[in-house]
Design a protein around this motif. Structure first.
Motif, PDB file in Angstrom:
ATOM      1  N   GLN A   1       0.820  -1.205   0.000  1.00 24.64           N
ATOM      2  CA  GLN A   1       0.000   0.000   0.000  1.00 24.64           C
ATOM      3  C   GLN A   1       0.858   1.262   0.000  1.00 24.64           C
ATOM      4  OE1 GLN A   1      -2.819   0.853  -0.713  1.00 24.64           O
ATOM      5  NE2 GLN A   1      -3.630   2.520   0.533  1.00 24.64           N
TER       6      GLN A   1
ATOM      7  N   GLU B   1      -9.058   6.742   3.793  1.00 24.92           N
ATOM      8  CA  GLU B   1      -8.631   6.405   2.435  1.00 24.92           C
ATOM      9  C   GLU B   1      -7.471   5.411   2.466  1.00 24.92           C
ATOM     10  OE1 GLU B   1      -6.254   8.634  -1.205  1.00 24.92           O
ATOM     11  OE2 GLU B   1      -7.469   9.830   0.174  1.00 24.92           O
TER      12      GLU B   1
ATOM     13  N   GLY C   1      -7.584   1.392   1.362  1.00 27.55           N
ATOM     14  CA  GLY C   1      -6.637   0.851   0.395  1.00 27.55           C
ATOM     15  C   GLY C   1      -5.892  -0.349   0.945  1.00 27.55           C
TER      16      GLY C   1
ATOM     17  N   GLU D   1      -8.113  -3.297   0.811  1.00 28.66           N
ATOM     18  CA  GLU D   1      -8.236  -3.721  -0.591  1.00 28.66           C
ATOM     19  C   GLU D   1      -7.040  -4.563  -1.013  1.00 28.66           C
ATOM     20  OE1 GLU D   1      -7.581  -1.170  -4.504  1.00 28.66           O
ATOM     21  OE2 GLU D   1      -9.516  -0.691  -3.579  1.00 28.66           O
TER      22      GLU D   1
ATOM     23  N   GLY E   1      -1.677   3.920  -7.379  1.00 29.42           N
ATOM     24  CA  GLY E   1      -2.996   4.538  -7.499  1.00 29.42           C
ATOM     25  C   GLY E   1      -2.917   5.995  -7.850  1.00 29.42           C
TER      26      GLY E   1
END
Length: 438
Positions: free
Chosen positions: A264, A414, A418, A421, A438
């Protein structure tokens, strides 16, 4: 019996120094909080707390001096005042607990305080609040286990506390012996080779629009206007998939969860080679497995993320780094030469990753049930920390702590979304390529 003085450990000296020279260092309370359900015997609980203080020297240790001359002063056992309060007036237990956790403890006077709130006829909230100089996350499990055993014994039960290892002062002595031995050079050589040329994640790259000195930050550097943390729980299917991946790769959930964090961070910053800080328990010696005190030390875990072709490959890459760091954790990062890691103008502990050791969250003694509560109100002493807490086999709670300009809850949500995810994708298809930036 008089108090005796011994040198402080490396971690204690660092914590003392950083707190005095960094205004943004944040909270230094490290509590044991539990919900007690059942008929509570007040005198027995008082006796149990007193026995706990007598058993563990750290709970009656004060600190004096500074720098290399910081000393621990171990006091003889004495009763620990237990403050009782009734919440029948309508105040919630969460509000009362938060107020206690946000009230500083002066370790020069006494390192602990204990409170009990009556929530109902058969429910109480107990908090043994400790200054971080005398405890760490690992110690929390020891203290809860021993508290319940001492309470059961005070109620006439048969529980006996587990055998006790070294006291904190003995650990500090052994650490000084290590630093004076020829092993120090070997440890230094390993970390120089492991970390040379690495970078820590840059907070300004994570959130370019955020103001690191964000308006609204309080005196400790934590956002006063915004919550200091956001939390989420990894779905059961994700946890099951990650555990299966850990078994397949013969590694730990710590490594798999760390790989998701590295992924991430790489996804958001684009940095190909990242060194992430983590607090290791530093309890490889059997003598300190049951020691209450600040034994934990900081290590940096490096991953060359961009060179890995899949999440599973990143897990294997990090497994080697974690195993080696475990072997060399006795030498804290702060004792290494400055400039070894590219901090980008920040600090090596700007971005922190921690996984709590699995604890028994539900213990019974004296006819009452003690349920561990993990409070998030306490915040973090690091600008950006992801802390994960495994709860049993099927649940993992994730809490992201932020300070300064990164205290904006939308930014935290946020990032955490992420992370979940990435973890879900890794659990479903660990051999697929890493997600693009991203």
């Amino acid at each position: 019996m008089e108090a005796r003085e011994t040198p402080a450990s490396v971690s204690q000296r660092l914590l003392w120094m950083i707190k005095h020279y960094r205004s943004d260092f944040g909270a230094l309370n490290c509590p044991v909080v539990c919900r007690i359900v059942g008929d509570l015997d007040g005198p027995a609980l008082q006796a149990a707390v007193d026995a706990l203080v007598a058993r563990h020297e750290a709970l009656r240790t004060t600190f004096h001096g500074r720098g290399a001359r910081l000393v621990q002063r171990v006091h003889p056992p004495r009763p620990q005042p237990l403050v009782w309060a009734d919440l029948a007036t309508g105040e919630s237990p969460q509000v009362a607990l938060a107020r206690d956790l946000q009230t500083p403890i002066d370790p020069g006077q006494w390192p602990t305080r204990a409170s009990v709130w009556r929530v109902g006829a058969t429910e109480h909230l107990f908090c043994l609040n400790l200054h971080h100089l005398v405890t760490d996350a690992w110690s929390t499990g020891i203290l809860l286990r021993d508290l319940v055993a001492c309470y059961d014994a005070a109620c006439g039960g048969a529980a006996v506390p587990a055998p006790r290892g070294w006291q904190m002062s003995r650990f500090a002595q052994a650490q000084q012996e290590l630093l004076a031995s020829d092993r120090l050079g070997r440890y230094q050589r390993y970390w120089r080779q492991q970390l040379a040329g690495s970078q820590i994640p840059r907070l300004d790259a994570l959130y370019p629009a955020a103001d690191a000195d964000g308006a609204g930050a309080d005196a400790d550097g934590a956002g006063a206007a915004a919550p200091r943390s956001v939390a989420a729980e990894l779905p059961a299917a994700t946890v099951a998939g990650l555990r299966e991946l850990a078994r397949r790769e013969r590694t730990t959930m710590f490594t798999v969860l760390l790989a998701a964090f590295h992924t991430q961070l790489h996804r958001l910053t684009g940095q190909p080679d990242l060194a992430v800080a983590s607090m290791f328990a530093n309890r490889s010696r059997p003598e300190v497995r049951d020691t209450v005190g600040l034994l934990a030390g900081m290590v940096l875990l490096r991953a060359q993320v961009a060179r890995q072709n899949s999440f599973a490959e990143l897990v294997r890459h990090l497994h080697a780094a974690v195993i080696s760091a475990f072997a060399y954790q006795d030498l804290p990062f702060h004792l290494l030469p400055t400039g070894l890691v590219d901090t980008g103008g920040g600090r090596a502990d700007d971005v922190m990753f921690n996984v709590m050791s699995p604890l028994r969250h539900d213990l019974t003694g004296g006819g009452a049930r003690f349920e561990l509560v993990v409070p998030t109100e306490i915040g973090s002493r690091f600008p950006f920390e992801l802390a994960l807490a495994p709860v049993g086999e099927h649940r993992v709670q994730a809490v992201l702590f932020r300070a300064g300009g990164w205290a904006d809850p939308a930014l935290g949500q946020e990032f955490l979304a992420g992370y979940l995810e990435v973890a879900a994708a890794a659990a479903h298809r660990p051999d697929a390529g890493l997600p693009a930036r991203g």
